[in-house]
Design a protein around this motif. Structure first.
Motif, short mmCIF file in Angstrom:
data_model
loop_
_atom_site.label_atom_id
_atom_site.label_comp_id
_atom_site.label_asym_id
_atom_site.label_seq_id
_atom_site.Cartn_x
_atom_site.Cartn_y
_atom_site.Cartn_z
N ALA A 116 0.83 -1.20 0.00
CA ALA A 116 0.00 0.00 0.00
C ALA A 116 0.87 1.25 0.00
N THR A 117 0.28 2.35 -0.40
CA THR A 117 0.89 3.68 -0.31
C THR A 117 -0.11 4.59 0.39
N TYR A 118 0.37 5.29 1.41
CA TYR A 118 -0.54 6.16 2.17
C TYR A 118 -0.81 7.43 1.37
N GLN A 119 -2.10 7.82 1.31
CA GLN A 119 -2.53 9.03 0.62
C GLN A 119 -3.00 10.04 1.67
N PHE A 125 -5.35 4.56 2.24
CA PHE A 125 -4.29 3.83 1.58
C PHE A 125 -4.70 3.44 0.17
N ASP A 126 -3.73 3.49 -0.71
CA ASP A 126 -3.89 2.99 -2.08
C ASP A 126 -3.18 1.64 -2.13
N TYR A 127 -3.94 0.56 -2.28
CA TYR A 127 -3.39 -0.79 -2.15
C TYR A 127 -2.85 -1.30 -3.49
N HIS A 128 -1.79 -2.16 -3.40
CA HIS A 128 -1.12 -2.69 -4.58
C HIS A 128 -1.04 -4.22 -4.49
N ASP A 139 3.27 1.44 3.80
CA ASP A 139 3.53 2.85 3.48
C ASP A 139 4.82 2.93 2.70
#
Length: 507
Positions: A116-119, A125-128, A139
């Motif tokens: 994930a990347t925190y927005q 979170f934007d999950y991958h 993060d």
């Protein structure tokens, strides 16, 4: 790092030696500014300061790499203190090197394989897609930053250690004229160690004086210049640190080693007689600062370190000191008396200065220490499920600050940027695998001090190193010293010194 076994090498040219010596000089010219800058740059807590230190760390890494290449492929064997390393010690150092390389790689894998990347704009979170059996992170941005910092710190550690094992020009001349200046016969620590310790001791003393003046002036601006975004009152800051506990942790990590350095200067006879009291004065000022800062944990650790440090130095006579200086029994007793008086003045002076300037504010805070601990204990209880949910690889280095919101029992639950318990936060962020690497590296470092072939440092100095580093680890039980760059950098300097010391010289 130790040199590998002999191999076929290319011809060694004069310019290779010149390049090597230039790298040594450049390394020294970087280490001193980094040691001085890191606390004064507001504890190296701002992004710009951390990237300056990172850049210097990468430069140190390139310099030590250049030196290693000259030693490996050109067969250059400079005069060094580790030239008689045993195979066992060489294996330990190689293991330590592997672990210090593995830690940044662990962070790198987590950043690349992020789940994930925190927005921040949507507090979510934007999950991958990610590979489950590899280290990962919730993060990616923060984990990337931890990777860059850990890589720079690893470079700094090995560059400092390699530089400390080198000899000064005077020490090289002494060996070349067959004066047999071997590690066990050096009256003090090697020349490079002494210079670095003087830089740190003097800088710490000046830092303490500035912090005391700023506190007496009741100025809420760090270094009388900058009003921080948090802790905007003078009693919650100290010197360049916006968080008074971070200042206390830095001083408690520095002053025990400065005291041990002063004791080694005592062993030096007439050499440096005029400078010895100055080292003790600096150590005394620094020992008082955690009390003056009015941080409860810092004061308690400082009290404990004061008792232990003075106890160890006072009760252990130095038989080699009298023999080396050819002293008679009466002179030996006189020297012990002077040392005891100096230690007494140090202890009383540190406590008197700290209590005089800090106890009035610290006393009511100490009465509330159980309430403060209960408050932090509730934070630990809220965060503990994170470690249980992701036990192996953790949630990712640096991810705690954003993932904790998912574990709040209510919107009113305090959302801390740090857990105030580095041991638990490391287990949450790195998991058992990553935190095991860190603990393993510290364990190997400790074991290497009992091997043969390094610098035979006086055991009292090793005890002072251990006390300083142990005090920092105690701080980590209820605070976050290992998330403050200046504290970590100083801790790594002590680790580099500990990694050079030997139980006794190789025969």
């Amino acid at each position: 790092m130790s040199d590998p076994t002999p191999r076929k090498t290319r011809p060694l040219l004069a310019r290779d030696v010149q390049v090597y010596r230039l790298c040594e000089d450049l390394t020294e010219s970087l280490i001193y500014p980094m040691a001085v800058l890191s606390p004064w740059a507001f504890g190296t807590t701002d992004g710009w300061a951390m990237w300056v230190m990172n850049g210097a760390g990468y430069a140190l890494g390139l310099l030590v790499l250049a030196k290693l290449l000259i030693r490996w492929f050109k067969g250059y064997r400079p005069l060094r203190w580790d030239r008689r390393e045993t195979p066992t010690r060489r294996k330990l150092i190689s293991t330590l090197a592997g672990m210090t390389i593995a830690i940044p790689i662990y962070c790198l894998i987590g950043a690349i394989n992020a789940r994930a990347t925190y927005q921040p704009d949507m507090l979510g979170f934007d999950y991958h897609e990610y590979i489950k059996w590899l280290p990962t992170s919730f993060d990616s941005a923060n984990t990337w930053f931890v990777f860059w910092c850990s890589a720079a710190l690893a470079c700094s550690f090995w560059a400092i250690r390699d530089w400390l094992l080198g000899k000064t020009a005077a020490e090289e001349r002494a060996e070349r004229v067959k004066l047999d200046l071997t590690p066990d016969e050096a009256p003090l620590l090697p020349g490079r160690w002494r210079r670095l310790l003087w830089v740190l001791t003097i800088n710490g003393g000046l830092l303490g004086v500035e912090g005391i003046i700023q506190r007496l002036a009741n100025c809420p601006k760090l270094l009388f210049m900058v009003l921080p975004t948090v802790h905007q009152t003078a009693d919650t800051q100290f010197g360049p640190y916006a968080y008074r506990s971070s200042a206390a942790q830095y001083f408690n990590l520095l002053w025990p080693v400065s005291l041990g350095f002063w004791r080694l200067l005592q062993r030096g006879g007439e050499a440096g007689r005029n400078s010895r009291p100055f080292a003790l004065i600096c150590a005394s000022i620094m020992a008082a600062c955690p009390i003056i800062s009015t941080t409860r944990g810092g004061a308690l650790v400082s009290f404990a370190l004061l008792a232990l440090a003075t106890f160890f130095i006072a009760i252990t006579p130095d038989r080699a000191e009298a023999t080396a200086q050819g002293e008679r029994a009466g002179v030996k007793g006189s020297n012990r008396l002077r040392t005891g008086l100096a230690l007494g003045i140090f202890l009383i002076g540190s406590l008197a200065l700290g209590i005089l300037l800090g106890w009035k504010t610290l006393k009511p805070r100490m009465a509330q220490i159980s309430e403060g601990y209960d408050y932090r204990e509730r934070m630990y209880q809220n965060a503990a499920p994170m470690a249980a949910d992701y036990p192996v690889y953790g949630i990712g280095p640096g991810a705690f600050v954003h993932v904790f919101q998912l574990y709040r029992v209510a919107t009113s639950t305090y959302w801390p940027p740090e857990l105030h318990n580095d041991w638990l936060e490391a287990r949450i962020s790195f998991g058992w695998v990553g935190s095991g690497m860190i603990l393993g590296a510290l364990l190997v470092l400790e074991i290497s001090g009992f091997s043969y072939g390094g610098i035979f440092g006086h055991w009292r100095f090793g005890v002072m190193l251990g006390l300083a580093m142990g005090g920092c680890m105690v701080h980590a039980l209820f605070d976050f010293p290992f998330q403050i760059y200046s504290v970590v950098f100083l801790f790594l300097i002590w680790c580099a010194m500990a990694g050079c010391l030997s139980r006794k010289p190789a025969t």
